[in-house]
Design an enzyme around this catalytic site. Sequence first.
Site, PDB file in Angstrom:
ATOM      1  N   GLU A 130      54.835  83.233  58.032  1.00  0.00           N
ATOM      2  CA  GLU A 130      55.289  82.269  57.007  1.00  0.00           C
ATOM      3  C   GLU A 130      55.244  80.859  57.593  1.00  0.00           C
ATOM      4  O   GLU A 130      54.835  79.905  56.936  1.00  0.00           O
ATOM      5  CB  GLU A 130      56.721  82.592  56.562  1.00  0.00           C
ATOM      6  CG  GLU A 130      56.867  83.885  55.800  1.00  0.00           C
ATOM      7  CD  GLU A 130      58.295  84.095  55.293  1.00  0.00           C
ATOM      8  OE1 GLU A 130      58.927  83.122  54.850  1.00  0.00           O
ATOM      9  OE2 GLU A 130      58.778  85.235  55.349  1.00  0.00           O
ATOM     10  N   GLY A 165      66.876  78.100  57.009  1.00  0.00           N
ATOM     11  CA  GLY A 165      65.872  77.030  57.057  1.00  0.00           C
ATOM     12  C   GLY A 165      64.855  77.120  58.177  1.00  0.00           C
ATOM     13  O   GLY A 165      64.390  76.084  58.667  1.00  0.00           O
ATOM     14  N   SER A 166      64.445  78.342  58.543  1.00  0.00           N
ATOM     15  CA  SER A 166      63.419  78.399  59.594  1.00  0.00           C
ATOM     16  C   SER A 166      62.062  77.900  59.073  1.00  0.00           C
ATOM     17  O   SER A 166      61.293  77.298  59.823  1.00  0.00           O
ATOM     18  CB  SER A 166      63.299  79.801  60.188  1.00  0.00           C
ATOM     19  OG  SER A 166      62.682  80.682  59.276  1.00  0.00           O
ATOM     20  N   ASN A 167      61.777  78.121  57.800  1.00  0.00           N
ATOM     21  CA  ASN A 167      60.531  77.562  57.248  1.00  0.00           C
ATOM     22  C   ASN A 167      60.594  76.044  57.208  1.00  0.00           C
ATOM     23  O   ASN A 167      59.606  75.363  57.496  1.00  0.00           O
ATOM     24  CB  ASN A 167      60.248  78.134  55.859  1.00  0.00           C
ATOM     25  CG  ASN A 167      59.542  79.474  55.928  1.00  0.00           C
ATOM     26  OD1 ASN A 167      58.377  79.549  56.301  1.00  0.00           O
ATOM     27  ND2 ASN A 167      60.262  80.543  55.618  1.00  0.00           N
ATOM     28  N   ARG A 193      74.242  77.475  32.722  1.00  0.00           N
ATOM     29  CA  ARG A 193      73.593  76.200  32.336  1.00  0.00           C
ATOM     30  C   ARG A 193      72.603  75.815  33.436  1.00  0.00           C
ATOM     31  O   ARG A 193      72.628  74.701  33.963  1.00  0.00           O
ATOM     32  CB  ARG A 193      74.671  75.110  32.160  1.00  0.00           C
ATOM     33  CG  ARG A 193      75.587  75.370  30.961  1.00  0.00           C
ATOM     34  CD  ARG A 193      76.917  74.657  31.081  1.00  0.00           C
ATOM     35  NE  ARG A 193      76.758  73.255  31.377  1.00  0.00           N
ATOM     36  CZ  ARG A 193      77.519  72.591  32.267  1.00  0.00           C
ATOM     37  NH1 ARG A 193      78.477  73.216  32.931  1.00  0.00           N
ATOM     38  NH2 ARG A 193      77.328  71.316  32.479  1.00  0.00           N
ATOM     39  N   GLU A 231      56.344  79.734  35.346  1.00  0.00           N
ATOM     40  CA  GLU A 231      57.611  80.070  34.689  1.00  0.00           C
ATOM     41  C   GLU A 231      58.036  81.528  34.870  1.00  0.00           C
ATOM     42  O   GLU A 231      59.096  81.924  34.408  1.00  0.00           O
ATOM     43  CB  GLU A 231      57.563  79.603  33.223  1.00  0.00           C
ATOM     44  CG  GLU A 231      57.501  78.077  33.179  1.00  0.00           C
ATOM     45  CD  GLU A 231      57.511  77.455  31.794  1.00  0.00           C
ATOM     46  OE1 GLU A 231      57.859  78.153  30.834  1.00  0.00           O
ATOM     47  OE2 GLU A 231      57.167  76.253  31.693  1.00  0.00           O
ATOM     48  N   GLY A 232      57.235  82.321  35.564  1.00  0.00           N
ATOM     49  CA  GLY A 232      57.649  83.703  35.865  1.00  0.00           C
ATOM     50  C   GLY A 232      58.310  83.766  37.232  1.00  0.00           C
ATOM     51  O   GLY A 232      58.398  82.759  37.938  1.00  0.00           O
ATOM     52  N   HIS A 246      56.980  83.441  49.834  1.00  0.00           N
ATOM     53  CA  HIS A 246      57.581  84.744  49.529  1.00  0.00           C
ATOM     54  C   HIS A 246      57.127  85.749  50.591  1.00  0.00           C
ATOM     55  O   HIS A 246      55.937  85.795  50.926  1.00  0.00           O
ATOM     56  CB  HIS A 246      57.148  85.186  48.128  1.00  0.00           C
ATOM     57  CG  HIS A 246      57.769  86.472  47.708  1.00  0.00           C
ATOM     58  ND1 HIS A 246      59.055  86.564  47.246  1.00  0.00           N
ATOM     59  CD2 HIS A 246      57.279  87.747  47.728  1.00  0.00           C
ATOM     60  CE1 HIS A 246      59.346  87.826  46.985  1.00  0.00           C
ATOM     61  NE2 HIS A 246      58.282  88.555  47.269  1.00  0.00           N
ATOM     62  N   MET A 300      67.332  80.296  46.999  1.00  0.00           N
ATOM     63  CA  MET A 300      67.615  81.568  46.344  1.00  0.00           C
ATOM     64  C   MET A 300      68.131  81.390  44.918  1.00  0.00           C
ATOM     65  O   MET A 300      69.158  81.964  44.551  1.00  0.00           O
ATOM     66  CB  MET A 300      68.578  82.386  47.205  1.00  0.00           C
ATOM     67  CG  MET A 300      67.947  82.809  48.520  1.00  0.00           C
ATOM     68  SD  MET A 300      66.351  83.629  48.242  1.00  0.00           S
ATOM     69  CE  MET A 300      65.982  84.260  49.860  1.00  0.00           C
TER      70      MET A 300
HETATM   71  C1  GAR Z   1      61.938  83.572  53.994  1.00  0.00           C
HETATM   72  O1  GAR Z   1      61.554  84.830  54.491  1.00  0.00           O
HETATM   73  C2  GAR Z   1      61.337  83.347  52.627  1.00  0.00           C
HETATM   74  O2  GAR Z   1      60.049  83.881  52.492  1.00  0.00           O
HETATM   75  C3  GAR Z   1      62.315  84.092  51.763  1.00  0.00           C
HETATM   76  O3  GAR Z   1      63.576  83.752  52.292  1.00  0.00           O
HETATM   77  C4  GAR Z   1      63.439  83.538  53.686  1.00  0.00           C
HETATM   78  C5  GAR Z   1      64.047  82.191  54.019  1.00  0.00           C
HETATM   79  O4  GAR Z   1      64.084  82.021  55.409  1.00  0.00           O
HETATM   80  N1  GAR Z   1      62.204  83.709  50.387  1.00  0.00           N
HETATM   81  C6  GAR Z   1      62.342  84.558  49.386  1.00  0.00           C
HETATM   82  O5  GAR Z   1      62.600  85.740  49.547  1.00  0.00           O
HETATM   83  C7  GAR Z   1      62.154  83.959  48.010  1.00  0.00           C
HETATM   84  N2  GAR Z   1      62.047  84.996  47.037  1.00  0.00           N
HETATM   85  P1  GAR Z   1      64.323  80.600  56.036  1.00  0.00           P
HETATM   86  O6  GAR Z   1      65.593  80.031  55.366  1.00  0.00           O
HETATM   87  O7  GAR Z   1      64.550  80.892  57.495  1.00  0.00           O
HETATM   88  O8  GAR Z   1      63.115  79.752  55.774  1.00  0.00           O
END
Ligand code: GAR
Length: 216
Positions: free
Chosen positions: A177, A14-16, A67, A145-146, A112, A93
Amino acid sequence: MKKTRLAVLVSGRGSNLQAIIDTIESGDLSAELAVVISDQAGAYALERAEKHGIAAMHVSAKGYKGRRDEYDALLAEKLRGENVELVCLAGFMRIITPTLIRAFPNRILNIHPSLLPAFPGLHVQKAALEHGVKFSGCTVHFVDEGMDTGPIIIQAVVPILDRDTEDTLSTRILKQEHVIYSRAIQLFAEGRLVVQGRRVVVSDGKTSTTEFLMNP
Ligand code: GAR
Protein backbone atom coordinates in the site's frame (compact mmCIF):
# COMPACT_ATOMS: atom_id res chain seq x y z
CA MET A 1 6.33 21.00 -12.31
CA LYS A 2 3.49 22.54 -10.32
CA LYS A 3 2.81 20.70 -7.10
CA THR A 4 -0.65 19.20 -6.58
CA ARG A 5 -2.27 20.32 -3.34
CA LEU A 6 -3.31 17.24 -1.40
CA ALA A 7 -5.52 16.57 1.57
CA VAL A 8 -5.28 13.23 3.35
CA LEU A 9 -8.33 12.06 5.31
CA VAL A 10 -7.59 9.61 8.11
CA SER A 11 -9.15 7.94 11.12
CA GLY A 12 -6.30 6.11 12.80
CA ARG A 13 -2.61 5.27 12.82
CA GLY A 14 -1.80 6.86 9.45
CA SER A 15 0.95 4.63 8.09
CA ASN A 16 -0.20 5.40 4.53
CA LEU A 17 -0.13 9.09 5.38
CA GLN A 18 3.44 8.63 6.64
CA ALA A 19 4.47 6.92 3.40
CA ILE A 20 3.01 9.83 1.40
CA ILE A 21 4.82 12.38 3.59
CA ASP A 22 8.10 10.47 3.23
CA THR A 23 7.77 10.25 -0.55
CA ILE A 24 7.05 13.98 -0.80
CA GLU A 25 10.03 14.76 1.44
CA SER A 26 12.31 12.54 -0.62
CA GLY A 27 11.38 14.56 -3.72
CA ASP A 28 9.71 11.65 -5.51
CA LEU A 29 6.18 13.05 -5.39
CA SER A 30 5.24 16.39 -6.97
CA ALA A 31 2.66 17.21 -4.34
CA GLU A 32 2.33 19.31 -1.23
CA LEU A 33 0.25 18.29 1.74
CA ALA A 34 -2.18 21.13 2.39
CA VAL A 35 -4.00 19.49 5.28
CA VAL A 36 -4.62 16.24 7.13
CA ILE A 37 -8.14 15.79 8.48
CA SER A 38 -9.28 13.14 10.94
CA ASP A 39 -12.81 12.32 12.03
CA GLN A 40 -11.30 10.82 15.22
CA ALA A 41 -9.82 12.92 17.99
CA GLY A 42 -6.39 11.66 19.01
CA ALA A 43 -5.75 9.75 15.78
CA TYR A 44 -2.02 9.04 15.65
CA ALA A 45 -2.08 10.25 12.04
CA LEU A 46 -2.67 13.82 13.30
CA GLU A 47 0.52 13.60 15.38
CA ARG A 48 2.44 12.36 12.38
CA ALA A 49 1.27 15.39 10.37
CA GLU A 50 2.16 17.83 13.13
CA LYS A 51 5.65 16.34 13.44
CA HIS A 52 6.19 17.30 9.82
CA GLY A 53 4.73 20.79 10.16
CA ILE A 54 1.58 19.91 8.22
CA ALA A 55 -1.78 21.45 9.16
CA ALA A 56 -3.75 18.81 11.04
CA MET A 57 -7.44 19.07 11.89
CA HIS A 58 -9.88 17.01 13.84
CA VAL A 59 -13.33 17.47 12.34
CA SER A 60 -15.64 15.76 14.78
CA ALA A 61 -18.58 13.81 13.41
CA LYS A 62 -20.38 14.09 16.74
CA GLY A 63 -23.82 15.55 16.28
CA TYR A 64 -23.96 14.47 12.63
CA LYS A 65 -25.57 11.06 13.22
CA GLY A 66 -28.03 10.46 10.40
CA ARG A 67 -26.79 13.67 8.72
CA ARG A 68 -23.71 12.36 6.97
CA ASP A 69 -24.20 14.66 4.01
CA GLU A 70 -24.04 17.69 6.32
CA TYR A 71 -20.77 16.42 7.77
CA ASP A 72 -19.46 15.92 4.23
CA ALA A 73 -20.56 19.45 3.29
CA LEU A 74 -18.47 20.69 6.21
CA LEU A 75 -15.49 18.63 5.00
CA ALA A 76 -15.93 19.98 1.46
CA GLU A 77 -15.91 23.52 2.81
CA LYS A 78 -12.70 22.91 4.76
CA LEU A 79 -11.03 21.28 1.77
CA ARG A 80 -12.01 24.12 -0.53
CA GLY A 81 -10.73 26.56 2.07
CA GLU A 82 -7.30 24.94 1.73
CA ASN A 83 -7.46 25.01 -2.10
CA VAL A 84 -7.17 21.25 -2.21
CA GLU A 85 -6.92 19.67 -5.66
CA LEU A 86 -6.81 16.00 -4.69
CA VAL A 87 -8.34 14.26 -1.67
CA CYS A 88 -6.74 10.99 -0.53
CA LEU A 89 -8.65 8.71 1.81
CA ALA A 90 -6.10 6.75 3.81
CA GLY A 91 -7.79 4.59 6.42
CA PHE A 92 -10.68 7.07 6.62
CA MET A 93 -13.31 4.80 8.12
CA ARG A 94 -16.43 6.61 6.99
CA ILE A 95 -18.59 6.08 3.96
CA ILE A 96 -18.59 9.37 2.15
CA THR A 97 -21.70 10.75 0.54
CA PRO A 98 -22.39 12.23 -2.90
CA THR A 99 -22.13 15.69 -1.29
CA LEU A 100 -18.37 15.29 -0.96
CA ILE A 101 -17.90 13.20 -4.09
CA ARG A 102 -19.66 15.77 -6.27
CA ALA A 103 -17.57 18.56 -4.74
CA PHE A 104 -14.41 16.78 -5.99
CA PRO A 105 -15.43 14.74 -9.06
CA ASN A 106 -12.66 12.27 -10.02
CA ARG A 107 -10.51 13.98 -7.44
CA ILE A 108 -10.91 11.61 -4.52
CA LEU A 109 -8.73 8.52 -4.21
CA ASN A 110 -9.04 5.62 -1.78
CA ILE A 111 -6.73 2.80 -0.83
CA HIS A 112 -8.18 -0.58 0.02
CA PRO A 113 -6.38 -3.71 1.28
CA SER A 114 -7.68 -6.22 -1.26
CA LEU A 115 -7.73 -6.77 -4.99
CA LEU A 116 -11.04 -5.08 -5.69
CA PRO A 117 -13.73 -5.91 -6.65
CA ALA A 118 -12.95 -8.91 -4.40
CA PHE A 119 -13.50 -8.27 -0.71
CA PRO A 120 -14.90 -4.76 -0.41
CA GLY A 121 -15.79 -3.44 3.05
CA LEU A 122 -14.10 -4.28 6.33
CA HIS A 123 -11.93 -7.11 7.74
CA VAL A 124 -10.95 -8.00 4.22
CA GLN A 125 -7.66 -9.76 4.93
CA LYS A 126 -9.56 -12.18 7.21
CA ALA A 127 -12.18 -12.64 4.49
CA ALA A 128 -9.47 -13.40 1.91
CA LEU A 129 -7.91 -16.03 4.19
CA GLU A 130 -11.26 -17.60 4.98
CA HIS A 131 -12.18 -17.73 1.32
CA GLY A 132 -8.90 -19.46 0.54
CA VAL A 133 -7.79 -17.22 -2.33
CA LYS A 134 -4.13 -17.63 -3.26
CA PHE A 135 -3.48 -13.97 -3.98
CA SER A 136 -4.63 -10.80 -2.37
CA GLY A 137 -3.15 -7.33 -2.47
CA CYS A 138 -4.21 -3.73 -2.51
CA THR A 139 -5.96 -1.26 -4.77
CA VAL A 140 -5.97 2.49 -5.25
CA HIS A 141 -9.13 3.68 -6.98
CA PHE A 142 -11.12 6.81 -7.70
CA VAL A 143 -14.04 7.12 -5.32
CA ASP A 144 -17.49 6.98 -6.85
CA GLU A 145 -20.87 6.77 -5.18
CA GLY A 146 -20.64 3.04 -4.40
CA MET A 147 -18.61 1.39 -1.65
CA ASP A 148 -15.12 0.47 -2.94
CA THR A 149 -16.47 0.43 -6.50
CA GLY A 150 -14.76 3.31 -8.31
CA PRO A 151 -12.43 3.04 -11.32
CA ILE A 152 -9.19 1.26 -10.43
CA ILE A 153 -5.91 3.08 -10.90
CA ILE A 154 -3.30 0.65 -9.61
CA GLN A 155 -3.11 -2.69 -7.83
CA ALA A 156 -0.34 -4.69 -6.23
CA VAL A 157 -0.64 -8.44 -5.86
CA VAL A 158 0.48 -10.21 -2.69
CA PRO A 159 0.60 -14.03 -2.59
CA ILE A 160 -1.11 -15.69 0.35
CA LEU A 161 1.03 -18.24 2.20
CA ASP A 162 -0.26 -21.32 3.95
CA ARG A 163 1.13 -20.09 7.26
CA ASP A 164 -0.47 -16.62 6.96
CA THR A 165 -2.57 -15.15 9.72
CA GLU A 166 -4.67 -12.00 9.37
CA ASP A 167 -1.75 -10.12 10.91
CA THR A 168 1.05 -11.40 8.72
CA LEU A 169 -1.01 -10.96 5.56
CA SER A 170 -2.09 -7.44 6.56
CA THR A 171 1.54 -6.49 7.19
CA ARG A 172 2.72 -7.67 3.77
CA ILE A 173 -0.22 -5.96 2.02
CA LEU A 174 0.38 -2.72 3.94
CA LYS A 175 3.99 -2.63 2.75
CA GLN A 176 2.71 -2.57 -0.85
CA GLU A 177 0.00 0.00 0.00
CA HIS A 178 2.81 2.33 0.97
CA VAL A 179 4.32 1.94 -2.49
CA ILE A 180 1.25 2.13 -4.70
CA TYR A 181 -0.52 5.09 -3.07
CA SER A 182 2.31 7.50 -3.80
CA ARG A 183 2.63 6.08 -7.29
CA ALA A 184 -1.07 6.70 -7.99
CA ILE A 185 -0.83 10.25 -6.63
CA GLN A 186 2.22 10.94 -8.78
CA LEU A 187 0.37 9.73 -11.90
CA PHE A 188 -2.53 12.02 -11.00
CA ALA A 189 -0.15 14.94 -10.39
CA GLU A 190 1.40 14.38 -13.80
CA GLY A 191 -2.09 14.52 -15.34
CA ARG A 192 -1.65 11.04 -16.76
CA LEU A 193 -4.79 9.34 -15.45
CA VAL A 194 -7.52 9.19 -18.07
CA VAL A 195 -10.83 7.81 -16.86
CA GLN A 196 -12.67 5.99 -19.66
CA GLY A 197 -15.84 4.58 -18.11
CA ARG A 198 -14.65 2.01 -15.57
CA ARG A 199 -11.13 1.90 -16.92
CA VAL A 200 -8.33 4.21 -15.97
CA VAL A 201 -5.74 4.48 -18.70
CA VAL A 202 -2.30 5.81 -17.86
CA SER A 203 -1.16 7.99 -20.72
CA ASP A 204 2.43 7.14 -21.78
CA GLY A 205 2.17 4.37 -19.21
CA LYS A 206 4.05 1.14 -19.10
CA THR A 207 1.88 -1.72 -17.93
CA SER A 208 3.18 -4.87 -16.32
CA THR A 209 5.10 -7.22 -18.57
CA THR A 210 4.54 -10.14 -16.19
CA GLU A 211 2.55 -12.73 -18.11
CA PHE A 212 1.21 -14.55 -15.10
CA LEU A 213 1.64 -15.26 -11.43
CA MET A 214 1.07 -18.66 -9.94
CA ASN A 215 0.71 -19.68 -6.30
CA PRO A 216 1.67 -22.32 -5.19
C1 GAR B 1 -5.03 0.44 5.43
O1 GAR B 1 -4.75 -0.93 5.36
C2 GAR B 1 -6.07 0.82 4.40
O2 GAR B 1 -5.95 0.11 3.20
C3 GAR B 1 -7.33 0.43 5.13
O3 GAR B 1 -7.13 0.87 6.45
C4 GAR B 1 -5.74 0.79 6.74
C5 GAR B 1 -5.29 2.13 7.28
O4 GAR B 1 -3.98 2.04 7.75
N1 GAR B 1 -8.49 1.04 4.54
C6 GAR B 1 -9.65 0.44 4.44
O5 GAR B 1 -9.85 -0.69 4.85
C7 GAR B 1 -10.74 1.24 3.76
N2 GAR B 1 -11.85 0.41 3.45
P1 GAR B 1 -3.13 3.34 8.03
O6 GAR B 1 -3.99 4.23 8.95
O7 GAR B 1 -1.91 2.81 8.74
O8 GAR B 1 -2.83 4.00 6.72
